[in-house]
Design an enzyme around this catalytic site. Structure first.
Site, mmCIF file in Angstrom:
data_model
loop_
_atom_site.group_PDB
_atom_site.id
_atom_site.type_symbol
_atom_site.label_atom_id
_atom_site.label_comp_id
_atom_site.label_asym_id
_atom_site.label_seq_id
_atom_site.Cartn_x
_atom_site.Cartn_y
_atom_site.Cartn_z
ATOM 1 C CG HIS C 77 -1.565 1.309 1.544
ATOM 2 N ND1 HIS C 77 -2.582 1.843 0.783
ATOM 3 C CD2 HIS C 77 -1.327 2.217 2.517
ATOM 4 C CE1 HIS C 77 -2.942 3.013 1.284
ATOM 5 N NE2 HIS C 77 -2.191 3.273 2.351
ATOM 6 C CG ASP C 106 6.315 18.955 -25.921
ATOM 7 O OD1 ASP C 106 6.568 18.466 -24.805
ATOM 8 O OD2 ASP C 106 5.618 18.373 -26.778
ATOM 9 C CD1 TRP C 142 6.663 2.963 4.137
ATOM 10 C CD2 TRP C 142 7.959 3.804 2.536
ATOM 11 N NE1 TRP C 142 6.979 4.250 4.480
ATOM 12 C CE2 TRP C 142 7.765 4.799 3.511
ATOM 13 C CE3 TRP C 142 8.740 4.120 1.410
ATOM 14 C CZ2 TRP C 142 8.339 6.076 3.414
ATOM 15 C CZ3 TRP C 142 9.302 5.387 1.333
ATOM 16 C CH2 TRP C 142 9.104 6.341 2.313
ATOM 17 C CB SER C 169 10.544 6.504 -13.752
ATOM 18 O OG SER C 169 9.459 7.359 -13.886
ATOM 19 C CB SER C 170 11.745 9.773 -9.734
ATOM 20 O OG SER C 170 10.693 8.975 -9.341
ATOM 21 C CG HIS C 253 12.262 14.596 6.303
ATOM 22 N ND1 HIS C 253 11.218 14.165 7.086
ATOM 23 C CD2 HIS C 253 12.076 15.913 6.118
ATOM 24 C CE1 HIS C 253 10.448 15.191 7.379
ATOM 25 N NE2 HIS C 253 10.937 16.267 6.812
ATOM 26 C CD GLU C 255 9.681 10.078 -2.120
ATOM 27 O OE1 GLU C 255 10.662 10.362 -2.831
ATOM 28 O OE2 GLU C 255 8.552 9.821 -2.573
ATOM 29 C CE1 TYR C 257 8.268 18.833 4.508
ATOM 30 C CE2 TYR C 257 10.597 18.447 4.784
ATOM 31 C CZ TYR C 257 9.367 18.742 5.318
ATOM 32 O OH TYR C 257 9.240 18.941 6.660
ATOM 33 C CB SER C 268 0.478 28.950 -4.285
ATOM 34 O OG SER C 268 0.964 28.456 -3.069
ATOM 35 C CG HIS C 302 12.232 14.130 12.207
ATOM 36 N ND1 HIS C 302 12.176 15.371 11.642
ATOM 37 C CD2 HIS C 302 11.591 13.322 11.341
ATOM 38 C CE1 HIS C 302 11.534 15.308 10.495
ATOM 39 N NE2 HIS C 302 11.167 14.082 10.296
ATOM 40 C CG HIS C 303 11.673 9.975 9.613
ATOM 41 N ND1 HIS C 303 10.367 9.916 9.217
ATOM 42 C CD2 HIS C 303 12.188 11.062 9.003
ATOM 43 C CE1 HIS C 303 10.102 10.913 8.407
ATOM 44 N NE2 HIS C 303 11.195 11.635 8.259
ATOM 45 C CB THR C 328 5.292 24.734 7.434
ATOM 46 O OG1 THR C 328 6.499 24.011 7.204
ATOM 47 C CG2 THR C 328 4.137 23.977 6.862
ATOM 48 C CE LYS C 331 5.709 26.912 0.781
ATOM 49 N NZ LYS C 331 5.182 27.639 -0.351
ATOM 50 N NE ARG C 450 3.772 2.998 10.989
ATOM 51 C CZ ARG C 450 4.653 3.587 10.171
ATOM 52 N NH1 ARG C 450 5.644 4.290 10.651
ATOM 53 N NH2 ARG C 450 4.523 3.507 8.861
#
Lengths: 401, 182, 525
Positions: C77, C106, C142, C169-170, C253, C255, C257, C268, C302-303, C328, C331, C450
């Site tokens: 998932h 293009d 994951w 690809s990315s 991390h 990722e 963002y 925006s 922090h993870h 943040t 914003k 979890r």
């Protein structure tokens, strides 16, 4: 006007919040973090509530302004758009103010963190080892060590018609017993993959990492039973390895420790006597051992799981990666067409004692006594249609070690 | 621009891009030694040096007493009996001490093991010096063989004052690939 | 085949027809469409897995799936939603919109564009096929932490290879975005005149190029640890399993963002349109985005506060993480100020954008709580974390994608979508999403870890609510698909500007826009 509105909104928010809170409190819905039974857990709880209320107030202000604007500055109400789009002053204000709020929160957080990391001058040290899927506890210098695994019967988990206990999934066979009002240093490590030892009432969790030790401490103030769980995904039965901590007064703890030590010597003595066991004795004991140790992987019916855990029933087919099949074949437990066959008692004992390297099958030589291993092998060789008739004596296992 | 110069420019760009790709990929791998050095300096993860301490001189602080605890763990299906001869020792920083761990091969086959040291709390790791340790090399065991394995260590006097208890832990791993060589 | 080529040669303007149009296309709009449809498909596959998870968690006990399969579901998932749904959706939006927004015909590298899309279906077929392999698909989460991930069966090399493909690809997509933005802007459009969506994507693309190779390196090390006897993450050989976590989150991390910065860009664009007022604090928005991107590189640990770091490390990562709240916050304040004294209407895109601001901010609040290290020792790996990142990713990233689709769909198709159905879809989604994720905060605080397939009795109530919410949210997305396809097939004609307050180059083109957006570059004053 705006201030008035905000004040009113604040009132509504508080009343609404309280209502929701009390409503939920009546039902069996646990809402908040436990305050816990240690100074650490109380500090953490206070920090949690502080941050929570800061967030709530910022939310009320920001969303209040937003909803006010959404209500009043609507085209349908004839609002005409202003064209301002920049103000260095406000940008600076709303950079500085949050900074100050953050500093205000960082100060208590730092204080708590420093206290949590101070593991000096412990009264006793306990080593906690994570296994797939149980916990091992060792009281350093006391010679007491034991395993602690889930005691909820399998039927309660898989069968909805069986009533579940009050502490369903949060109960173990051997809880960790500790004295109150003593600084306990807890060393966490693991034997296979990463686990995490967590009892919410103590206020922290710490990862158990194979090959490394982590230290933390706790000082429990009230006697009681505190429950927790493994908090780091560790494979199939990650959800089924709870932690139970029983905090006792020093007196009760000493009694418990003495009885535990006495038991350890008794077991050793019993093992030393090489008596013959009857088949019925072995089968009964074997069923018990199988239920706590083996069912997690090989299943209660001995049929295992395709691809990962081989069945123990002769004639069953086992399909898996070749790396899994080869050791089984070498030990004579798998025919060439990948059907399980009953190999020799010697090899059976070898697998249980020393495990199968590179697979999930652990070595049980350290965890189980001669009698337990003898019993479980006898049980496996005479259940689910296996009828070798073999009776394996503890003395055989002793020799095989 | 002529076609040739465009081709040349493209080639240059391609080479540069390839260098960037290799560099980023290499960066991922470079993180490994960088991390090890970083851990040794900071004591992150209680990672302690697995080499002989070079400087063995130094003062002894006999006013201060630090408790050293000894732990033994077995990883996965490591078929050994493994424990320290004593559980705790009170030491003076700066002085060398000698203890032993006992290990016994429980199988009827020769085995090779490797002990991995770890020190808690992490901050103490860089102050834990060993001049003799069975963890420096792989350990060979004959079938059923059991023996004492020595460690000579000291805690240096620079150990931060707030640390009163240091744990030395060894985890014994079975080395599979070595078994194949035999 | 030959006819198709022939037709293509004759009409340089229009698309080829048939399957080859999509296989060989180098057109930014076609590729954008492919990306968006692919992401929609993955959204439903990943969503189905989420429903399996929620169904199993509806009540205590194991009813529907085995624990091992449950772990495969949570792992898949996450992989599918992150790499298959959210990221391709934003790349799809970038493909459609960037050339139109900066006045280009293009994308800069059209053939690479084609390739970077067509890798994806293969990567995900490979990934999904592992579910049917010996020993099942990946089940170690994951995040692929060793040593657990090394216990995976036959699927292991396939999973690693598919992650490599997704990364390729990315990276190609990101290179294309940077090349397009830096080289193909219309005359007069300097960097600080670019729409914010373009800005956020430019910064995102740099993040992608910086971190995807790190992920590739990390998973390659897993591969060599498993098959070639190396010991990067194996303590026995002098490695360290925790090091993987450091490397992974150094990728992980940024990722996070990568998935949220383009969402900031979308919102925006939308809020000023429906407030009929220019975006407040344009330049501070750009600087805030850049500083969030910078901070994302120095907060990774922090993870993993609970792995046992020295005090100094814990303090550093706590302070750095708390600091993210500042840009943040800027914003959010800017969005609110943009609405202030505007002349607002609330069409579906605006509704989604407002829900984004509110619900993303709630996710931000729980993020701030998680940043406090001592409290994180309690929150870590509980449902509180699950609630937090789903709040920023579902009503955050996913809502912004839906807002974008409603906002630009009339431009893309030339038809207005059904406003009434759009609003129904919005309200069903917003109610479903909150029923689904809000109770998870309480579950986590009360002590539910979890990634568990079964739980203690005291967690039953909120899990039931969450499951009802999940099914409501999941099934209301079928309505979204219906609305989109209905709009593609027909509907009220859309004007060029579509929205009264819309500003920007894309709204000067006809609806639908010509196959090659700007044949001659417009001049921006």
């Amino acid at each position: 006007m705006l201030v008035n509105f905000l004040a009113r909104l604040r009132g509504v928010a508080i009343i609404g919040g309280l209502l929701f809170w009390s409503m939920c409190a009546c039902a069996d819905y646990k809402l908040n973090m436990p305050v816990g039974v240690t100074d650490t857990s109380r500090d953490v709880y206070d920090l949690h509530m502080l941050t929570f209320w800061v967030c709530v107030w910022i939310g009320v202000v920001v969303f209040g302004v937003m909803f006010y604007s959404m209500y009043h500055h609507r085209k349908s109400k004839g609002a005409v758009a202003a064209q301002f789009h920049e103000s260095t002053t406000v940008e600076i204000i709303w950079t500085i103010v949050p900074m100050l709020i953050l500093i205000g929160m960082a100060i208590p957080a730092t204080r708590t963190l420093i206290a949590m990391e101070d593991t000096s001058k412990p009264d006793l040290t306990i080593k906690v080892t994570g296994y797939q899927w149980k916990w091992g506890y060792e009281y350093l210098g006391e010679g007491v060590q034991f395993f602690s695994s889930l005691s909820t019967p399998r039927e309660q988990i898989t069968d909805d018609s069986v009533k579940k206990d009050e502490h369903y999934l949060l109960e173990v066979d051997n809880p960790l017993v500790v004295p109150i009002n003593k600084k306990i240093r807890i060393l966490t490590t693991a034997a296979d993959v990463i686990h995490s030892w967590w009892v919410p009432d103590l206020g922290w969790k710490k990862d158990a990492i194979p090959g490394f030790v982590n230290d933390s401490w706790t000082l429990i103030k009230e006697p009681g039973i505190y429950r927790g769980q493994c908090a780091e995904l560790c494979g199939k039965d990650h959800g089924f390895m709870p932690i139970v901590v029983e905090a006792k007064t020093q007196e009760d703890y000493d009694k418990w420790l003495a009885s535990k030590k006495a038991k350890a010597t008794q077991v050793a003595a019993a093992d030393a006597v090489d008596r013959e066991w009857t088949k019925d004795e072995l089968m009964a004991k074997g069923k018990e051992v199988y239920g706590t140790i083996c069912t997690a992987c090989h299943q209660a019916n001995g049929e295992g799981m395709p691809g990962t855990f081989p069945p123990l029933v002769a004639g069953k087919e086992f399909s898996a990666a070749e790396t899994m099949l080869t050791p089984l074949r070498e030990d004579g437990f798998l025919s060439d067409d990948n059907k399980i066959i009953m190999g020799s008692v010697e090899n059976h004992a070898k697998i249980v004692l020393h495990g199968v390297p590179g697979s999930a099958m652990q070595a049980y030589a350290e965890q189980l006594s001669d009698a337990e291993i003898a019993a479980v092998i006898t049980y496996e060789r005479n259940s689910w249609g296996n009828n070798t008739g073999d009776v394996v004596q503890p003395s055989t296992i002793k020799a095989a070690r | 621009m002529t076609e040739d110069s465009i081709k040349q420019a493209n080639k240059r760009l391609l080479v540069r891009l390839l260098i960037v790709v290799v560099a980023m990929f290499g960066f991922g791998f470079a993180l490994v030694p960088v991390y090890s050095v970083f851990c040794k300096i900071t004591g992150l993860n209680g990672k302690t040096s697995n080499e002989v301490a070079k400087d063995t001189s130094g003062p002894i602080d006999d006013k201060r007493i630090v408790t050293v605890e000894f732990l033994a763990s077995l990883n996965e299906s490591a078929p050994w009996e493994f424990h320290p001869e004593i559980a705790k020792l009170k030491v003076h920083p700066g002085e060398f001490y000698h203890i032993a761990y006992y290990a016994k091969n429980l199988t009827d086959q020769p085995l090779v093991g490797q002990a991995i040291p770890s020190v808690a709390p992490g901050l103490a790791a860089s102050h834990f010096q060993k001049i003799e340790c069975f963890c420096f090399s792989k350990q060979d065991f004959k079938p059923g063989e059991g023996r004492d394995m020595p460690v000579t260590f000291r805690i240096d006097t620079a150990l931060p004052a707030e640390i009163t208890t240091v744990t030395l832990s060894y985890t014994f791993f079975k080395l599979n690939e070595v078994a194949h060589q035999d | 085949m030959s006819t198709a080529t022939h037709v293509h040669e004759e009409h340089h303007e229009g698309p080829a027809s048939g399957l080859t149009r999509w296989l060989f296309t180098t057109n930014h709009k076609d590729i954008g469409t492919l990306y968006l449809l692919f992401s929609l498909l993955m959204f439903f596959i990943g969503g189905t897995m989420a429903l399996v998870i929620r169904a199993e968690l509806f009540e205590p006990g194991l009813q529907i799936v085995e624990p091992y399969f449950f772990n495969q579901m949570t792992t898949m998932h996450a992989l599918i939603m992150i790499f298959g749904a959210v990221m391709p959706a934003f790349v799809g939006l970038a493909n459609w919109l960037l050339p139109m927004m900066i006045g280009a015909p293009d994308m800069a590298l059209p053939r690479m564009n084609n390739w970077s899309f067509w890798i994806l279906p293969f990567a995900f077929t490979l990934l999904l096929s592992t579910l049917f392999m010996q020993g099942g698909g990946p089940a170690g989460g994951w995040t692929m932490y060793p040593p657990l991930v090394l216990q995976m069966g036959a699927a292991f090399p396939f999973v690693i290879f598919s992650v490599h493909l997704m990364g390729m690809s990315s990276i190609m997509g990101a290179i294309n975005v940077i090349a397009t933005i830096l080289n193909m802007r219309a005359p007069g459009m300097n960097l600080l005149k670019m729409p914010l969506f373009v800005w956020t994507w430019l910064i995102t693309a740099f993040l992608l190029i910086a971190v995807m190779p790190v992920l590739a390196g990390a998973v390659t090390m897993l591969l060599t640890d498993k098959f070639f006897g190396t010991s990067f993450f194996n303590a026995a050989g002098g490695g360290d399993p925790v090091m993987f976590q450091h490397i992974f989150w150094f990728f992980g991390h940024p990722e996070v963002y990568i998935m949220i910065l383009p969402a900031f860009g979308v919102v925006s664009q939308i809020i000023p349109t429906f407030a009929r007022k220019p975006l407040f604090g344009y330049s501070s928005m750009v600087y805030a985005t850049a500083s969030i991107a910078f901070l994302s590189f120095i907060v990774w640990a922090h993870h993993m506060f609970t792995v046992g770091m020295p005090l100094g490390g814990e303090l550093f990562f706590m302070y750095a993480t708390m600091l993210i709240a500042v840009p943040t916050g800027v914003k959010v304040f800017n969005w609110v100020s943009t609405m202030w004294k505007g002349s607002m209407t609330f069409e579906t895109p605006m509704l989604f954008a407002i829900a984004f601001v509110i619900l993303f901010t709630i996710g931000g609040f729980s993020g701030l709580m998680l940043a406090m290290t001592p409290a994180d020792f309690q929150y870590q790996d509980t449902y509180f974390v699950v609630a937090h990142f789903h709040y920023v990713l579902v009503p955050g990233a996913v809502f912004s994608i839906m807002a974008a689709v409603y906002y630009w769909l009339p431009k893309w198709t030339g038809h207005m979508y059904d406003e009434k159905l759009g609003k129904i879809h919005f309200w069903l989604s917003v109610i479903g999403v909150n029923l689904l994720f809000f109770p998870m905060h309480f579950l986590g605080l009360a002590g539910m870890p979890r990634r568990i397939p079964d739980y203690a009795l005291q967690f039953t109530g909120f899990n039931e609510i969450a499951t009802y919410g999940a099914f409501l949210f999941g099934f209301s997305q079928l309505l979204f698909v219906y609305i989109v396809f209905k709009t593609i097939r027909g509907g009220q004609k859309a004007t060029s500007q579509v929205w009264e307050g819309a500003e920007g180059l894309e709204w000067t083109l006809s609806s639908p826009p010509p196959y090659h957006s700007f044949e001659t570059a417009p001049v921006v004053k």
